[in-house]
Design a protein around this motif. Structure first.
Motif, PDB file in Angstrom:
ATOM      1  N   ILE A  55      44.885  32.440  36.296  1.00 22.34           N
ATOM      2  CA  ILE A  55      45.533  31.529  35.338  1.00 22.34           C
ATOM      3  C   ILE A  55      46.422  32.304  34.380  1.00 22.34           C
ATOM      4  O   ILE A  55      47.550  31.895  34.078  1.00 22.34           O
ATOM      5  CB  ILE A  55      44.473  30.712  34.575  1.00 22.34           C
ATOM      6  CG1 ILE A  55      43.790  29.720  35.517  1.00 22.34           C
ATOM      7  CG2 ILE A  55      45.105  29.975  33.393  1.00 22.34           C
ATOM      8  CD1 ILE A  55      42.607  28.990  34.905  1.00 22.34           C
TER       9      ILE A  55
ATOM     10  N   LYS B 240      33.437  34.005  39.380  1.00 26.73           N
ATOM     11  CA  LYS B 240      34.270  32.803  39.393  1.00 26.73           C
ATOM     12  C   LYS B 240      35.105  32.698  38.124  1.00 26.73           C
ATOM     13  O   LYS B 240      36.304  32.437  38.180  1.00 26.73           O
ATOM     14  CB  LYS B 240      33.394  31.551  39.554  1.00 26.73           C
ATOM     15  CG  LYS B 240      32.816  31.380  40.951  1.00 26.73           C
ATOM     16  CD  LYS B 240      31.910  30.177  41.049  1.00 26.73           C
ATOM     17  CE  LYS B 240      32.631  28.887  40.741  1.00 26.73           C
ATOM     18  NZ  LYS B 240      31.744  27.693  40.908  1.00 26.73           N
ATOM     19  N   ARG B 241      34.476  32.921  36.987  1.00 27.18           N
ATOM     20  CA  ARG B 241      35.218  32.797  35.739  1.00 27.18           C
ATOM     21  C   ARG B 241      36.224  33.930  35.594  1.00 27.18           C
ATOM     22  O   ARG B 241      37.339  33.710  35.117  1.00 27.18           O
ATOM     23  CB  ARG B 241      34.262  32.760  34.543  1.00 27.18           C
ATOM     24  CG  ARG B 241      34.976  32.575  33.213  1.00 27.18           C
ATOM     25  CD  ARG B 241      34.042  32.185  32.086  1.00 27.18           C
ATOM     26  NE  ARG B 241      33.613  30.791  32.198  1.00 27.18           N
ATOM     27  CZ  ARG B 241      32.985  30.135  31.225  1.00 27.18           C
ATOM     28  NH1 ARG B 241      32.688  30.753  30.094  1.00 27.18           N
ATOM     29  NH2 ARG B 241      32.625  28.886  31.399  1.00 27.18           N
TER      30      ARG B 241
ATOM     31  N   ASN C 162      29.080  31.675  33.892  1.00 27.54           N
ATOM     32  CA  ASN C 162      29.520  30.635  34.824  1.00 27.54           C
ATOM     33  C   ASN C 162      28.660  29.386  34.646  1.00 27.54           C
ATOM     34  O   ASN C 162      27.504  29.477  34.308  1.00 27.54           O
ATOM     35  CB  ASN C 162      29.391  31.124  36.264  1.00 27.54           C
ATOM     36  CG  ASN C 162      30.487  32.117  36.588  1.00 27.54           C
ATOM     37  OD1 ASN C 162      31.591  32.041  36.042  1.00 27.54           O
ATOM     38  ND2 ASN C 162      30.186  33.073  37.448  1.00 27.54           N
TER      39      ASN C 162
ATOM     40  N   SER D 150      39.208  33.150  37.846  1.00 24.67           N
ATOM     41  CA  SER D 150      39.992  32.071  37.242  1.00 24.67           C
ATOM     42  C   SER D 150      40.833  32.597  36.091  1.00 24.67           C
ATOM     43  O   SER D 150      42.017  32.262  35.960  1.00 24.67           O
ATOM     44  CB  SER D 150      39.061  30.963  36.739  1.00 24.67           C
ATOM     45  OG  SER D 150      38.350  30.367  37.808  1.00 24.67           O
ATOM     46  N   TYR D 151      40.234  33.436  35.267  1.00 26.69           N
ATOM     47  CA  TYR D 151      40.926  34.019  34.117  1.00 26.69           C
ATOM     48  C   TYR D 151      42.117  34.849  34.586  1.00 26.69           C
ATOM     49  O   TYR D 151      43.237  34.697  34.069  1.00 26.69           O
ATOM     50  CB  TYR D 151      39.936  34.885  33.336  1.00 26.69           C
ATOM     51  CG  TYR D 151      40.485  35.524  32.081  1.00 26.69           C
ATOM     52  CD1 TYR D 151      40.584  34.790  30.903  1.00 26.69           C
ATOM     53  CD2 TYR D 151      40.872  36.857  32.064  1.00 26.69           C
ATOM     54  CE1 TYR D 151      41.072  35.377  29.744  1.00 26.69           C
ATOM     55  CE2 TYR D 151      41.358  37.454  30.906  1.00 26.69           C
ATOM     56  CZ  TYR D 151      41.450  36.703  29.755  1.00 26.69           C
ATOM     57  OH  TYR D 151      41.925  37.284  28.601  1.00 26.69           O
TER      58      TYR D 151
END
Length: 244
Positions: free
Chosen positions: A93, A85-86, A244, A89-90
């Motif tokens: 973004i 998830k992280r 996470n 997202s990284y």
């Protein structure tokens, strides 16, 4: 591909599939970059969704190969440390951030390109520039051609997100030795990342008219990556690893 973490594996698959779709579309005289590549926000063909779709478009096999090699080599390590998830997202973004920085720089360059041009010339480029590019025509007046290229250029590629991945690896494993061709000796990851950033900064400000690489998009990915990592580092109270 079982050894490759889920997000990294799917990013590789999606990018390859989109590249193949681009080749197939070209055989039908359809340019997917016109719809999925990132256009300047004042251009007729701009769509906000392009801030995402442009990351999955590439200008050729070499462009795709080196970007995906970096995603595989460094991205899978970040995903194993951060979790899916992280890491996703990284990646997203930073890719979006790279596109925003690229458009900001383009806006600044457009304002500079307008200097010395009459309002009639500027209006001609804004009203007819995109159509002229589609018809494979060129302006004979260089300032108009420059403004036309800035306004109607298209950015494609995952490089902004890839440079963020390089930065993330360098910040998490700063002293990890890397063997970089053609250097005959290993170099620490932190120096590798700093060196790449300086090269991109120099090339970006050099603004070579024959250079079609979006150097400030690369730097934009790194900037957003640095901000995210520092935010997570603060949020996770200086753990050194980010979960996470």
């Amino acid at each position: 591909m079982n050894a490759i973490p889920t997000v990294t594996k799917n990013l590789l698959i999606i990018n390859v599939l989109v590249f193949l779709a681009t080749i197939v579309a070209q055989s039908y005289h359809l340019d997917l970059a016109r719809y999925l590549g990132l256009h300047f926000f004042l251009a007729d063909d701009f769509n906000v969704a392009q801030l995402i779709t442009y990351m999955f478009m590439h200008g050729g096999f070499t462009h795709l190969f080196f970007n995906m090699f970096a995603v595989w080599m460094f991205g899978r390590i970040l995903e194993q440390v951060w979790g899916p998830k992280r890491f996703l997202s990284y990646y997203m973004i930073c890719g979006i951030g790279a596109g925003l920085i690229s458009m900001l720089v383009t806006y600044i360059r457009i304002q500079a390109a307008k200097t010395g041009m009459s309002p009639e010339m500027i209006n001609t480029v804004y009203q007819e520039g995109a159509q002229i590019i589609r018809d494979n025509m060129n302006y004979t007046y260089p300032p108009m051609a420059n403004l036309n290229a800035l306004l109607n250029g298209v950015t494609v590629g995952a490089s902004g997100a890839v440079y963020a991945i390089l930065l993330g690896f360098g910040m998490l494993f700063p002293n990890q030795p890397l063997f970089i061709f053609p250097l005959p000796f290993p170099i620490k990851a932190k120096y590798f990342v700093i060196g790449y950033a300086l090269i991109e900064l120099y090339a970006g400000f050099a603004n070579n008219p024959n250079d079609n690489v979006a150097h400030f998009a690369h730097l934009g990915g790194m900037i957003f990556g640095f901000i995210l990592i520092m935010y997570w580092r603060k949020k996770d109270r200086g753990n050194g690893y980010y979960y996470n």
